[in-house]
Write a protein that holds these residues in place. Structure first.
Motif, short mmCIF file in Angstrom:
data_model
loop_
_atom_site.label_atom_id
_atom_site.label_comp_id
_atom_site.label_asym_id
_atom_site.label_seq_id
_atom_site.Cartn_x
_atom_site.Cartn_y
_atom_site.Cartn_z
N LYS A 1 0.80 -1.23 0.00
CA LYS A 1 0.00 0.00 0.00
C LYS A 1 0.83 1.27 0.00
CE LYS A 1 -0.76 0.69 4.95
NZ LYS A 1 -1.81 0.76 5.99
N LEU B 1 1.61 6.49 -7.22
CA LEU B 1 0.16 6.32 -7.32
C LEU B 1 -0.31 6.23 -8.77
CD1 LEU B 1 -2.66 6.16 -6.07
CD2 LEU B 1 -2.65 8.67 -5.94
N HIS C 1 -7.06 8.49 -4.07
CA HIS C 1 -6.23 9.46 -3.36
C HIS C 1 -4.95 8.85 -2.83
CE1 HIS C 1 -9.22 12.58 -3.64
NE2 HIS C 1 -10.14 11.74 -3.21
N SER C 2 -4.92 7.51 -2.72
CA SER C 2 -3.72 6.83 -2.23
C SER C 2 -3.69 5.43 -2.83
CB SER C 2 -3.73 6.73 -0.70
OG SER C 2 -4.74 5.84 -0.27
N GLU D 1 -3.38 2.71 -1.13
CA GLU D 1 -4.25 1.89 -0.29
C GLU D 1 -5.71 2.02 -0.73
OE1 GLU D 1 -5.22 0.89 4.38
OE2 GLU D 1 -4.14 2.73 3.90
N ASP D 2 -6.17 3.24 -0.99
CA ASP D 2 -7.55 3.45 -1.47
C ASP D 2 -7.76 2.72 -2.80
OD1 ASP D 2 -8.16 5.03 0.71
OD2 ASP D 2 -7.95 6.92 -0.38
#
Length: 110
Positions: free
Chosen positions: A52, A76, A101-102, A104-105
């Motif tokens: 992540k 990203l 936005h990341s 992980e998202d």
């Protein structure tokens, strides 16, 4: 597996196999260590696990599934491109609009 390497992975993560747009979502270390499909695979040098934070780990197998650290970090926008290819492979429409936005998202959308 060398437990010190699995402890370096920040989950969730994805497995990206060379020459395949399909991504395999890995929620935690247990999912990685107990994944029957992964434990039966032979890996190519280009196969990787991306965590992540964008850290890239190489996958290999001798007697057991293992990870090797690299100095590579994906950004990203690179991860979004991988996910867009994955989604397109599954027939999703408007994949070019996929955003996060990341990392992980982005992984959690899988």
């Amino acid at each position: 597996m060398n437990s010190s390497n699995i402890n370096l992975v920040h989950f969730p993560a994805v497995i990206k196999l060379y020459a395949d747009d399909e991504l395999l979502f890995i929620a935690n270390s247990s999912d990685f260590e107990n994944n029957a499909a992964l434990n039966n695979m032979y890996f190519q040098v280009q196969d990787m696990l991306i965590d992540k934070l964008g850290h890239v780990f190489k996958l290999h197998k001798t007697e057991r599934l293992a990870l090797s650290t690299t100095n590579d970090v994906m950004q990203l926008d690179e991860v979004i491109q991988l996910i867009q290819l994955h989604l397109s492979n599954h027939g999703a429409c408007c994949v070019s609009k996929f955003s996060a936005h990341s990392i992980e998202d982005a992984f959690n959308c899988l």
